[in-house]
Design a protein around this motif. Structure first.
Motif, PDB file in Angstrom:
ATOM      1  N   THR A   1      -8.268 -68.560 -16.096  1.00 44.12           N
ATOM      2  CA  THR A   1      -7.223 -67.706 -15.155  1.00 44.12           C
ATOM      3  C   THR A   1      -5.833 -67.343 -16.483  1.00 44.12           C
ATOM      4  OG1 THR A   1      -7.614 -68.922 -13.344  1.00 44.12           O
ATOM      5  CG2 THR A   1      -5.635 -67.656 -13.367  1.00 44.12           C
ATOM      6  N   TYR A   2      -5.886 -66.043 -16.595  1.00 48.25           N
ATOM      7  CA  TYR A   2      -4.556 -65.754 -17.175  1.00 48.25           C
ATOM      8  C   TYR A   2      -3.416 -64.984 -16.236  1.00 48.25           C
ATOM      9  CZ  TYR A   2      -7.500 -65.964 -21.503  1.00 48.25           C
ATOM     10  OH  TYR A   2      -8.090 -66.378 -22.499  1.00 48.25           O
TER      11      TYR A   2
ATOM     12  N   THR B   1     -15.902 -61.124 -22.962  1.00 46.31           N
ATOM     13  CA  THR B   1     -15.377 -61.576 -24.280  1.00 46.31           C
ATOM     14  C   THR B   1     -14.890 -63.174 -23.982  1.00 46.31           C
ATOM     15  OG1 THR B   1     -15.123 -59.471 -25.037  1.00 46.31           O
ATOM     16  CG2 THR B   1     -13.852 -61.265 -26.144  1.00 46.31           C
TER      17      THR B   1
ATOM     18  N   ARG C   1     -15.970 -66.284 -25.711  1.00 47.26           N
ATOM     19  CA  ARG C   1     -14.894 -67.378 -26.491  1.00 47.26           C
ATOM     20  C   ARG C   1     -14.838 -68.620 -25.949  1.00 47.26           C
ATOM     21  NH1 ARG C   1      -9.684 -63.197 -27.282  1.00 47.26           N
ATOM     22  NH2 ARG C   1     -10.565 -61.935 -28.958  1.00 47.26           N
TER      23      ARG C   1
ATOM     24  N   MET D   1     -17.640 -70.422 -27.460  1.00 46.16           N
ATOM     25  CA  MET D   1     -17.368 -70.751 -29.009  1.00 46.16           C
ATOM     26  C   MET D   1     -16.311 -71.650 -29.183  1.00 46.16           C
ATOM     27  SD  MET D   1     -19.690 -69.292 -30.652  1.00 46.16           S
ATOM     28  CE  MET D   1     -19.092 -69.843 -32.293  1.00 46.16           C
ATOM     29  N   ASN D   2     -15.735 -72.312 -27.921  1.00 47.35           N
ATOM     30  CA  ASN D   2     -14.644 -73.170 -27.843  1.00 47.35           C
ATOM     31  C   ASN D   2     -13.375 -72.455 -28.608  1.00 47.35           C
ATOM     32  OD1 ASN D   2     -13.417 -75.632 -27.374  1.00 47.35           O
ATOM     33  ND2 ASN D   2     -13.924 -76.336 -29.365  1.00 47.35           N
ATOM     34  N   ILE D   3     -13.277 -71.186 -28.633  1.00 47.16           N
ATOM     35  CA  ILE D   3     -11.900 -70.562 -29.143  1.00 47.16           C
ATOM     36  C   ILE D   3     -10.960 -70.665 -27.977  1.00 47.16           C
ATOM     37  CG2 ILE D   3     -11.116 -68.059 -30.056  1.00 47.16           C
ATOM     38  CD1 ILE D   3     -13.683 -67.900 -31.258  1.00 47.16           C
ATOM     39  N   THR D   4     -11.431 -70.103 -26.797  1.00 45.52           N
ATOM     40  CA  THR D   4     -10.651 -70.398 -25.673  1.00 45.52           C
ATOM     41  C   THR D   4     -10.976 -71.538 -24.757  1.00 45.52           C
ATOM     42  OG1 THR D   4     -10.342 -67.879 -25.763  1.00 45.52           O
ATOM     43  CG2 THR D   4      -9.774 -69.027 -23.713  1.00 45.52           C
ATOM     44  N   LEU D   5     -10.122 -72.485 -24.296  1.00 41.76           N
ATOM     45  CA  LEU D   5     -10.553 -73.681 -23.493  1.00 41.76           C
ATOM     46  C   LEU D   5     -10.680 -73.100 -22.057  1.00 41.76           C
ATOM     47  CD1 LEU D   5      -8.408 -76.219 -25.371  1.00 41.76           C
ATOM     48  CD2 LEU D   5     -10.461 -75.649 -25.850  1.00 41.76           C
TER      49      LEU D   5
END
Lengths: 311, 435
Positions: free
Chosen positions: A11-12, A42, A46, A49-53
């Protein structure tokens, strides 16, 4: 490599970007994630890829949480991509391969082969900034696969490429699939996914709306469509018996008809009113299915896609 | 760990192989020497031409003649007289018309550069402190102090003759000479203030240059990767933390390479120090172990603190232009010691100085200044008190600040580097820290 997502959420600013999404990507197939811009493709990638948790849920690789060497076994081509402009082609390829755990000398030969195949052989000692945008795109693709990853994630691979290069990339992707790699292919251009993918996952507003193999999906949503290329005003077609939907494209119209209606009857009626140049009974496109399943207003969706295409 | 080294190596090589790096290594010391040595050399340059004077003497004591005789002792390098009194006009006080005429024509000669000075001696000269003045267009302080000395002597002897004291002029002068007050430290030695001042400027100048210069390189490197959009490719291979630290440490390596070259250049210059006429007490600063150790420690810790802050800035902005707004205040923090330093070096042990030097952002430079001013004067060092204790405490604070900054930055960095377009607001950034 088998990739699974279990109930992933992100959630953003109180808006869910990805909402309880679960995927199962079996080994050795081309898996398409499709959906309009802002659907959460995206963000999902991400999180893989563990770029965003993720806020909740988990990513599993071969049934287990990602191991430390996971990033080395994946090739990721992000939508927002770029290269070091001041380095030479060979330097960039070697450096990024090293970051994936390859030894410096290990990739030299295959780098040269790939550059030759992409038509970049003569540029190998040049700096990246000397390449055209399309060439940089191809170089970027080489850096994504040079370390022989088991899972290849391609986010909007074809954007900015000409048809010739799209064809080249497609062939390479099919080769990679044949050699047993798993390919995760994300795009908002559904025609591309339709031509390439074995399995499709449609997402909209962070939620999965449809998931299945391409053939299965087509069978499940097996209503008929007719594509008509013609001269004259086709507005009357919406009121013909048996016609469920009319979608206008640039140079043709697509009619959705119910199963009882015979396309021949439609042809008989319209042939008197307009000059028909092409009349084709087709399977529903992914686009139609998406509109149908996601229950979104086609014109709104169409505008969104147009906006995305021109962006 | 392995990938960290690969990033470190690239960052190092990218900087070190640049022409600007090699140029900077050579040019910076050259400029520093140029700026400090050249003005001194020009100021010390001796005149090679006889300077012409004239005197209007309205007194009755022939001060002009005595002055002319006294000046004869100064010679140029080629043996010619340094000063030449061309004419002495002895005028009675009442003749104002002629005085004015002569004055005007002498003034004319000064403007035409025929004369360099002319001296006006008023009738009351021996009894007044302001009865003599010099007309000139030049402010050569060497000549002025010579004239002042000679005229003082002449006037003293006139006053002596007028009074009833029965002593020779020389003996009176010798009896009334001034004391030469020198300072010595507790150790019983003395390091001239200029030596301490200039060496502290050089030491903290190097820290400043390294910290701000290389800190900004960290920032630029992050911005470049963000701008070229390679950053997401990179963090699909390495963790953002590895990427950030690979950069910071790689550039620190370039920083130390530069330092090493400078130490070698410095050693070369030092071996020729005889020809520079530098006071040998500088040895007590540059070979003082406390100063050298803290210089290295503060340079490293200061660099880590500031480069982490610069990495943070790089991660939240999109262009270098946007970054300038942040760079200014950060650089100001580093410049502050140069301004406050004027106070600190006069009162290095005052409470204000101690407090100022304990603020982590200021410690690397301010504490260094204090160490340079205090450490050489001490006879013994204690690890827990005095300047060494304070410097260690300051270092501890800097290290704590580094840990806090690294923690905050690593939180913000991993999100910031993926944010393109609009610069995040402060509340947004604060929220990232809590993720």
């Amino acid at each position: 490599m088998r990739l699974q997502l279990e109930n992933i959420c992100k959630t953003y600013n109180h808006t869910p970007a990805v909402d309880h999404l679960s995927l199962d990507v079996p080994e050795g197939i081309i898996y398409g994630i499709i959906g309009p811009n802002g659907a959460g493709k995206t963000t999902t990638i991400r999180m893989i890829m563990n770029i965003t948790l993720p806020d909740s849920g988990q990513v599993l690789i071969d049934g287990k949480p990602p191991q430390p060497d996971f990033k080395n076994r994946v090739g990721y081509l992000p939508e927002e991509r770029g290269l070091y402009k001041k380095m030479t082609l060979m330097e960039v390829i070697t450096y990024l391969a090293e970051l994936k755990g390859c030894k410096p000398g290990e990739v030299k030969d295959s780098a040269v082969q790939w550059l030759e195949r992409m038509g970049l052989g003569e540029y190998r000692a040049r700096k990246v900034e000397e390449l055209s945008k399309g060439m940089q795109q191809k170089l970027q693709f080489i850096t994504t696969i040079i370390h022989k990853p088991e899972l290849i994630i391609l986010d909007e691979l074809f954007s900015g490429l000409d048809p010739l290069n799209i064809e080249l990339m497609k062939n390479i992707i099919l080769e990679l699939k044949r050699s047993g790699k798993t390919i995760l292919f994300s795009t908002h251009v559904m025609e591309q996914a339709e031509k390439l993918c074995d399995h499709i996952c449609m997402i909209n507003k962070g939620k999965k709306v449809l998931d299945g193999s391409l053939t299965e999906i087509k069978k499940r949503f097996g209503k008929n469509s007719i594509q008509i290329e013609m001269e004259g005003d086709g507005a009357f077609m919406a009121s013909l018996p048996g016609v469920l939907s009319v979608t206008e494209f640039n140079n043709y119209i697509e009619l959705g008809i119910d199963k009882k209606t015979n396309p021949n009857d439609i042809l008989k009626v319209i042939i008197d009113k307009v000059t028909v140049r092409r009349f084709e009974v087709v399977e529903p496109s992914l686009y139609d299915i998406f509109i149908d399943v996601a229950k979104i207003d086609p014109t709104e969706f169409h505008n969104k896609m147009k906006g995305a295409a021109s962006a | 760990m392995h990938k960290f080294w690969i990033i470190l190596k690239r960052e190092y090589v990218q900087v070190v192989k640049k022409k600007s790096f090699i140029l900077g290594i050579v040019l910076t010391p050259a400029l520093m020497i140029g700026f400090s040595v050249l003005p001194a050399m020009l100021a010390a340059k001796k005149s090679s031409k006889t300077e012409h004077l004239a005197v209007i003497d309205q007194s009755e004591y022939h001060i002009g003649t005595s002055f002319s005789n006294e000046l004869a002792e100064y010679k140029l390098d080629n043996g010619m007289p340094y000063y030449q009194v061309d004419s002495i006009f002895n005028l009675p006080e009442q003749d104002t018309a002629q005085y004015q005429a002569i004055y005007d024509s002498l003034a004319q000669l000064i403007n035409e550069n025929v004369l360099k000075y002319f001296l006006v001696v008023k009738p009351d000269a021996p009894m007044s402190d302001t009865g003599i003045y010099l007309v000139t267009n030049s402010d050569n302080f060497r000549s002025l102090s010579r004239f002042e000395n000679k005229l003082s002597n002449i006037l003293s002897s006139i006053r002596l003759n007028e009074s009833n004291v029965n002593l020779s002029v020389d003996s009176v002068l010798s009896l009334t000479r001034r004391v030469n007050l020198k300072t010595k430290d507790a150790k019983g030695d003395s390091i001239p203030f200029e030596i301490k001042y200039f060496s502290s400027i050089i030491f903290i100048g190097i820290i400043f240059g390294m910290v701000v210069g290389y800190g900004q390189l960290v920032m630029r490197s992050v911005i470049e990767e963000k701008n070229s959009r390679i950053i997401e490719v990179l963090i699909s291979s390495v963790s953002p933390f590895q990427l950030m630290f690979g950069k910071i440490i790689g550039l620190a390596g370039a920083n130390f390479t530069q330092m090493a070259v400078w130490v070698i250049i410095g050693a070369g210059l030092y071996s020729m120090k005889g020809s520079f006429n530098i006071d040998s007490s500088i040895d007590r600063i540059i070979f003082n172990p406390v100063i050298v150790i803290f210089f290295v420690l503060y340079m490293i810790s200061g660099y880590l603190l500031y480069s982490t802050i610069f990495a943070l800035v790089g991660s939240i902005v999109n262009t270098e232009k946007e970054a300038q707004g942040f760079v200014m205040p950060i650089t100001m923090m580093m410049i502050l010691p140069f301004i406050l330093g004027i106070y600190v070096i006069q009162e290095p042990n005052s409470t204000t100085s101690v407090i100022l030097s304990m603020i982590p952002l200021l410690t690397p430079t301010m504490m260094m200044m204090r160490v340079i001013f205090i450490a050489p004067t001490l006879t013994e060092y204690s690890l827990f008190s005095g300047i060494v204790g304070e410097a260690l405490l300051g270092l501890l604070f800097v290290c704590l600040a580094v840990v806090v900054m690294v923690w905050i930055t690593s939180k913000i960095f991993r999100i910031g580097i993926l944010m393109y377009g609009k610069r995040p607001t402060l509340p947004e950034i604060l929220k990232w820290i809590r993720y």
